[in-house]
Enzyme design. Structure first.
Site, PDB file in Angstrom:
ATOM      1  N   ASN A  86       0.711  -0.917   0.270  1.00 25.71           N
ATOM      2  CA  ASN A  86       0.645  -0.089   0.163  1.00 25.71           C
ATOM      3  C   ASN A  86       1.196   1.917   0.002  1.00 25.71           C
ATOM      4  O   ASN A  86       1.415   1.220   1.019  1.00 25.71           O
ATOM      5  CB  ASN A  86      -0.540   0.037   1.259  1.00 25.71           C
ATOM      6  N   LYS A  88       3.290   0.639   2.631  1.00 25.13           N
ATOM      7  CA  LYS A  88       2.302  -0.148   3.623  1.00 25.13           C
ATOM      8  C   LYS A  88       3.471  -1.731   3.218  1.00 25.13           C
ATOM      9  O   LYS A  88       2.653  -1.420   2.344  1.00 25.13           O
ATOM     10  CB  LYS A  88       1.506  -0.335   4.945  1.00 25.13           C
ATOM     11  N   HIS A 147     -11.802   5.270  -0.327  1.00 18.61           N
ATOM     12  CA  HIS A 147     -11.734   4.534   0.325  1.00 18.61           C
ATOM     13  C   HIS A 147     -12.828   2.918  -0.212  1.00 18.61           C
ATOM     14  O   HIS A 147     -13.464   2.631   1.315  1.00 18.61           O
ATOM     15  CB  HIS A 147     -12.598   5.242   1.381  1.00 18.61           C
ATOM     16  N   ASN A 181      -7.011  10.289   8.386  1.00 17.88           N
ATOM     17  CA  ASN A 181      -6.145  11.499   7.906  1.00 17.88           C
ATOM     18  C   ASN A 181      -6.647  11.888   6.143  1.00 17.88           C
ATOM     19  O   ASN A 181      -6.964  13.434   6.219  1.00 17.88           O
ATOM     20  CB  ASN A 181      -4.015  11.115   7.577  1.00 17.88           C
ATOM     21  N   ARG A 188      -6.515  18.147   3.766  1.00 18.88           N
ATOM     22  CA  ARG A 188      -7.977  18.974   2.860  1.00 18.88           C
ATOM     23  C   ARG A 188      -9.129  19.515   3.051  1.00 18.88           C
ATOM     24  O   ARG A 188      -9.694  18.891   4.584  1.00 18.88           O
ATOM     25  CB  ARG A 188      -8.210  17.451   2.268  1.00 18.88           C
ATOM     26  N   MET A 200      -5.067  14.996  15.023  1.00 15.99           N
ATOM     27  CA  MET A 200      -6.459  15.123  16.437  1.00 15.99           C
ATOM     28  C   MET A 200      -6.138  14.824  17.361  1.00 15.99           C
ATOM     29  O   MET A 200      -6.753  15.272  18.284  1.00 15.99           O
ATOM     30  CB  MET A 200      -7.526  14.051  15.348  1.00 15.99           C
ATOM     31  N   ARG A 201      -5.391  14.472  17.212  1.00 21.21           N
ATOM     32  CA  ARG A 201      -4.949  13.698  19.068  1.00 21.21           C
ATOM     33  C   ARG A 201      -4.113  15.174  19.788  1.00 21.21           C
ATOM     34  O   ARG A 201      -4.921  14.942  20.482  1.00 21.21           O
ATOM     35  CB  ARG A 201      -3.623  12.814  19.316  1.00 21.21           C
ATOM     36  N   GLU A 236     -12.169   5.292  15.220  1.00 20.25           N
ATOM     37  CA  GLU A 236     -11.229   4.082  16.483  1.00 20.25           C
ATOM     38  C   GLU A 236     -11.205   4.373  17.197  1.00 20.25           C
ATOM     39  O   GLU A 236     -11.048   3.284  17.708  1.00 20.25           O
ATOM     40  CB  GLU A 236     -10.190   3.155  15.479  1.00 20.25           C
ATOM     41  N   GLU A 252      -7.923  -2.690   5.027  1.00 23.40           N
ATOM     42  CA  GLU A 252      -7.645  -2.558   3.744  1.00 23.40           C
ATOM     43  C   GLU A 252      -6.798  -3.751   2.814  1.00 23.40           C
ATOM     44  O   GLU A 252      -7.488  -3.872   2.237  1.00 23.40           O
ATOM     45  CB  GLU A 252      -6.667  -1.176   3.436  1.00 23.40           C
TER      46      GLU A 252
END
Ligand code: AMP
Length: 396
Positions: free
Chosen positions: A11, A18, A181, A211, A241, A284-285, A331, A382
């Site tokens: 990926n 990945k 996605h 992201n 984005r 976000m964290r 999640e 995925e």
């Protein structure tokens, strides 16, 4: 598939590669790894076994590396860790299959040439997806390479969901809504009925919030609408984005502010979303830990847009039976899930606060028994979806 046969999944994104390795016909995960920060910062590599224990790590302190160097490193790593296994196929995540590819595809030179023509539709991602395929074909031409497309799952959408209100001379050029996605949503649609068989024929909205972020309406496991459109910049605000934007804004940026295409692209893809609104971070964290009002405004805007899109997707489905959260934010952020569910009370959503706050892993239901909409967390996978498709192509 013999017991020592394995499938490798690649990926490759714009700044990372990945990989995962699956054993035998059961597709048991044997190891996974990733190279992050290609081109910028300190490039690093980490590989883990199926239980998550780190089996190798590496850093490039002399400067970031590119995709080609990263792939060579990964192939060397894989070869020295195969431990007697035989790689029978490699599955690749490919962001765009255009109108031609509505399912996984054996990647030949002819298919790659066709996919090259789609690069203008996904210039930031598609070249990075295709480069590892070519490296693998050159190095191991006897190993089948299989492409799995993020757009394929959405080809089931009705014509109205795929169309822009533009004249045919434009639409016929392939300018339409594709949705992305798709591999994540396909995995969710396969996984959800295993946990609750009643959801097999249900009206489900899934939110893949990472992201990149999008939402998809699924009826009986098939995509009927999605928030991403012609490109992966449409729909929800994301890490960097902007999401849905009045096209008049783009005209204004060019006409009044004198911005050129590259500057507009940079603004909309890299400087907007959570990062742009907060001025602090795309992560976000970081925003959740910040007391800065701009961080709160960025999160609030994301929650608001998720709520608006949820209403729109529920309308496309004629009602809602289940809501699914997935992706790094979906999640892990209990605060975001709670806010989204609070705003969705009008649809009959009732969150079980203890279940939402629990640190449990894996697929789980987080709505109360009396909630008319079942709310689930389904961890994104995925890679497993790609491995399954690759095995299917191999066996048929
Ligand atoms: P992904 O692209 O799916 O890896 O998701 C990345 C996003 O998930 C980033 O915005 C992260 O900040 C977010 N994320 C990961 N872990 C958490 C967490 N524990 N709480 C909130 N957000 C998280």
């Amino acid at each position: 598939m013999a017991p020592r046969d394995c499938i490798v999944v690649i990926n490759a994104g714009s700044s990372s590669i990945k990989f995962s390795l699956y054993d035998g016909a059961a597709l048991d995960l044997a190891m996974r790894g990733k190279i992050e920060n290609l081109y910028a910062g300190v490039t690093r590599f980490v590989a883990q076994d199926a239980a998550g224990a780190v089996i190798d790590e590496h850093r490039w302190p002399d400067g970031p590396i590119d995709h080609a160097t990263g792939m060579r490193f990964l192939i060397d790593f894989a070869q020295s860790h195969l431990d007697g296994r035989r790689v029978v196929a490699v599955g690749h995540r490919i962001v765009h299959g255009g109108v031609d590819y509505s399912g996984p595809q054996l990647l030949t030179e002819a298919v790659l040439a066709r996919l090259d023509q789609l690069v203008p539709l996904a210039p930031l991602h598609l070249p990075h997806n295709l480069a590892p395929v070519r490296s693998m074909l050159a190095m191991a031409p006897q190993v089948p390479q299989v492409g799995c497309f993020d757009t394929a799952f959405h080809t089931s959408q009705p014509a109205a969901a795929q169309a822009f209100a533009l004249p045919p001379r434009i639409t016929d050029l392939g300018i339409r809504r594709y949705g992305f996605h798709g591999l994540s949503y396909e995995y969710i649609s396969s996984r959800l009925p295993q946990s609750d068989p009643q959801l097999a024929g249900a009206r489900v909205v899934a939110a893949h919030l990472g992201n990149g972020a999008s939402m998809c309406a699924m009826l009986a496991g098939r995509s009927v609408a999605s928030t991403m459109g012609f490109t992966a910049v449409d729909g929800l605000p994301m890490g960097t984005r902007c999401g849905a934007l009045d096209p008049g804004v783009v005209l204004y940026l060019i006409d009044e502010l004198g911005m050129d295409v590259a500057a507009v692209q940079k603004l909309l893809y890299q400087e907007s979303g959570l990062l742009g609104v907060s001025g602090l971070s795309s992560d976000m964290r970081t925003l959740e830990q910040s007391g800065d009002p701009r961080a709160k405004a960025a999160i609030a805007l994301m929650v608001y847009r998720i709520g608006r899109e949820l209403g729109s997707l529920a309308a496309a489905l004629g009602g809602l039976d289940a809501l699914v959260f997935s992706g790094g934010i979906g999640e892990n952020s209990k605060a975001l899930r709670a806010a989204v569910c609070r705003d969705a009370a009008w649809l009959g959503v009732r969150l079980d606060t203890a279940a939402n706050d629990s640190r449990a892993d894996g697929i789980r239901r987080i709505s109360t028994p009396d909630s008319s909409v079942a709310v689930w967390i389904v961890p994104a996978n995925e890679e497993l979806m790609i491995a399954r498709h690759t095995l299917d192509i191999l066996e048929h």
